[in-house]
Enzyme design. Structure first.
Site, short mmCIF file in Angstrom:
data_model
loop_
_atom_site.label_atom_id
_atom_site.label_comp_id
_atom_site.label_asym_id
_atom_site.label_seq_id
_atom_site.Cartn_x
_atom_site.Cartn_y
_atom_site.Cartn_z
N ARG A 1 0.87 -1.19 0.00
CA ARG A 1 0.00 0.00 0.00
C ARG A 1 0.90 1.23 0.00
NH1 ARG A 1 -2.34 3.10 4.63
NH2 ARG A 1 -3.98 4.38 3.72
N HIS B 1 -2.48 10.92 0.34
CA HIS B 1 -2.04 10.70 1.72
C HIS B 1 -1.43 12.03 2.18
CE1 HIS B 1 -0.87 7.31 4.70
NE2 HIS B 1 -0.54 8.45 5.29
N GLU C 1 -7.28 8.66 5.69
CA GLU C 1 -7.60 9.37 6.92
C GLU C 1 -8.02 10.82 6.69
OE1 GLU C 1 -4.53 8.93 9.87
OE2 GLU C 1 -4.74 6.77 9.94
N ASN D 1 -7.85 2.02 9.75
CA ASN D 1 -6.57 2.25 10.42
C ASN D 1 -6.83 2.27 11.92
OD1 ASN D 1 -5.52 2.54 7.90
ND2 ASN D 1 -4.88 4.66 8.14
N TYR E 1 -4.72 2.17 15.85
CA TYR E 1 -3.50 2.13 16.66
C TYR E 1 -3.79 2.00 18.16
CZ TYR E 1 -0.95 3.41 12.47
OH TYR E 1 -0.41 3.40 11.21
N GLU F 1 -3.87 0.03 8.14
CA GLU F 1 -2.72 0.44 8.95
C GLU F 1 -2.87 -0.07 10.36
OE1 GLU F 1 -1.58 4.58 9.18
OE2 GLU F 1 -1.90 4.82 7.01
C1 FCB Z 1 -1.47 7.37 10.46
C2 FCB Z 1 -0.98 7.85 9.12
C3 FCB Z 1 0.36 7.29 8.73
C4 FCB Z 1 1.30 7.20 9.90
C5 FCB Z 1 0.64 6.49 11.06
C6 FCB Z 1 1.54 6.32 12.26
O1 FCB Z 1 -2.35 8.29 11.00
O2 FCB Z 1 -1.91 7.53 8.12
O3 FCB Z 1 0.87 8.08 7.69
O4 FCB Z 1 1.77 8.44 10.23
O5 FCB Z 1 -0.50 7.19 11.45
#
Ligand code: FCB
Length: 517
Positions: A121, A171, A216, A343, A345, A422
């Site tokens: 990607r 992006h 995003e 995405n 985290y 992500e």
């Molecule tokens: C996301 C982004 C990516 C990277 C990660 C850690 O928000 O899409 O570019 O910075 O976080």
């Protein structure tokens, strides 16, 4: 009926993962705990088998890895301008050289092949394609063939190595010329994006496996135009909401343009960064509703249902009247997509602010003076500190949040296939004496999140694949090169690549489809 009622649609929707019990206690409780798998709570499984055909990939983005900022006709983007503005990026870092992927792409692709990854990607830098911006009036936009050629070679190189090209059109690197004309808060930027999408569909739409329109849009709109921690660094809450709409519109227009110009049979997608929310204190439900609306539903509802959430329109009434939404826009925005990119985290915990104590801002984004990422709710909701463990970003490690998110989305949009586009973690890696890069914390993070994804699959979620962020250590936006997310280390002095232990572990997972021990 007001104009807003007519254009914006009716539903308030449900918070992501909202099936669970809501806590109004003073103590912290997950609002969604009841949706997670019970049993082994630490998510440190091994031996789990992913279904045949499940995609294992890794992700990067143009400005974060390419470098070559002024080569082959590339024009400046808002991130070139922002990173060169003193004080905006840690250590004064810029993407001028980054990982030099623009020149080293072949060996980077070889590395992906060696690892056994099935998909890459990457994103296309719009300012390489239209350095001077789009057509305006009598002027026809100049298309930079050398920019197209770079991505064409990249796509061919991927296909030759049996790796699927998953291309993101945007992006975050808006051509500066478009920001100078108003940026995402103006409608013309969505018009320009449609033209750019048509160019790329014509150039690569015979070979790209999956088109992703936007990465995003939450960050582009709210961090770029509201909070100001991302380029272009503006602090205008009304502009941030206009940007939300024009990004949504740009997606719809782009899918349309890509379909018209792609001669292959690509999949279509968009990637969103979902906020998985916990609530504490009295009124936790209200705090969650507001933030879920601004963060999640203001994208999912127009994109997948063709309506803006009425409660978000109400919450933001003092900021904007939403008159930038025109009749017919929502029908354009709602496009059927093959996969929804997710995405994830960490989680975020919200509370209604008491109006007196110092407000907490732990929303996971680097503080930027003056602005807010939460227009209409910035004096209402605060983001409180969460229990650890944490990554080097200060983000809490919460694999159960990924399971909840996937299960919640599948419940809300049962027909919509999902893809984790992500997930990954920054840690301060050290190189061992023998030159290897042992990164047990990242490996553990990945194991736990792949376990979470597997649990979601077992619970019936139509999850098609998973992209680890990131293939390479790279330019981490406002943090510059200080935060390392790669499964491959990049020495930023020599640009040498070294596969980390997590990279070897992930390669084995990608090759076997089984979470290694
Ligand atoms: C996301 C982004 C990516 C990277 C990660 C850690 O928000 O899409 O570019 O910075 O976080």
């Amino acid at each position: 009926m007001t104009k807003c009622d007519r254009v914006l649609g009716p539903s308030a929707g449900h918070p992501v993962g909202s099936a669970g019990e809501r806590s109004a206690d003073a103590t912290m409780k997950s609002v969604t705990t009841s949706t997670t798998t019970q049993g082994n709570t630490d998510y440190r499984d091994s031996g789990l088998v992913f279904p045949p055909g499940f995609t294992f990939g890794s992700a990067t983005a143009a400005y974060q890895v390419e470098g070559a900022f002024d080569e082959d006709g590339r024009g400046p983007s808002i991130w070139d301008t922002f990173s060169k503005t003193p004080g905006k990026v840690s250590n004064g870092d810029t993407g001028d050289v980054a990982c030099d992927h623009y020149h080293r792409w072949e060996s980077d692709l070889d590395l992906m092949k060696e690892l056994g990854l099935g998909a890459y990607r990457f994103s296309i830098a719009w300012p390489r394609i239209q350095p001077d911006g789009p057509s305006t009036g009598a002027r026809t936009g100049w298309v930079n063939q050398r920019g197209i050629d770079f991505y064409s070679r990249l796509v061919d190189g991927l296909l030759e190595r049996g790796i699927r090209p998953v291309a993101t059109l945007y992006h975050w690197d808006l051509p500066q010329v478009l920001e100078d004309a108003g940026g995402w808060p103006v409608r013309a930027t969505a018009d320009a994006f449609e033209e750019y999408a048509a160019i790329m569909g014509g150039a690569l739409g015979d070979r790209v496996h999956t088109w992703t329109t936007l990465n995003e849009p939450w960050c582009s709109a709210y961090l770029g135009y509201g909070q100001g921690g991302h380029a272009p660094g503006r602090h205008e809450p009304d502009a941030a909401l206009a940007a939300v709409h024009h990004l949504n519109l740009a997606h719809g227009r782009a899918v349309h343009a890509l379909r018209a110009t792609s001669t292959g049979d690509p999949d279509y997608s968009i990637t969103l960064n979902f906020h998985v929310l916990r609530g504490v204190g009295d009124g936790a439900d209200e705090a969650i509703r507001r933030i879920d609306g601004l963060a999640n539903r203001v994208f999912t509802q127009p994109l997948l249902r063709g309506e803006y959430p009425a409660d978000v329109v109400e919450d933001t009434a003092s900021v904007t009247d939403w008159s930038f939404v025109r009749e017919g826009d929502l029908a354009v925005i709602r496009q059927s997509i093959d996969v929804l990119g997710v995405n994830y985290y960490s989680t975020a915990t919200v509370r209604l602010w008491d109006g007196a104590s110092p407000m907490q801002h732990n929303d996971g984004h680097k503080a930027a003076g003056g602005g807010t990422a939460w227009p209409g709710s910035d004096r209402v909701v605060e983001f409180v500190e969460q229990p650890g463990p944490y990554t080097a970003m200060g983000w809490n490690i919460a694999p159960e949040g990924l399971e909840e998110l996937l299960v919640g989305l599948a419940a809300e949009y049962p027909e919509q296939p999902l893809m984790v586009t992500e997930n990954g973690a920054a840690f301060d890696d050290a190189v061992a004496d023998d030159g290897s890069v042992p990164d047990p914390e990242r490996l553990d993070y990945l194991r736990r999140h792949f376990t979470a994804a597997h649990r979601a699959l077992q619970r019936g979620v139509d999850l098609r694949g998973y992209f680890v962020w990131s293939l390479l250590d790279n330019f981490e936006w406002g943090y510059g090169y200080a935060k390392r997310f790669g499964i491959v280390r990049v020495d930023f002095d020599t640009l040498e690549r070294t596969v980390k232990d997590s990279g070897r572990w992930y390669g084995e997972l990608a090759r076997t489809g089984v979470i290694p021990g």
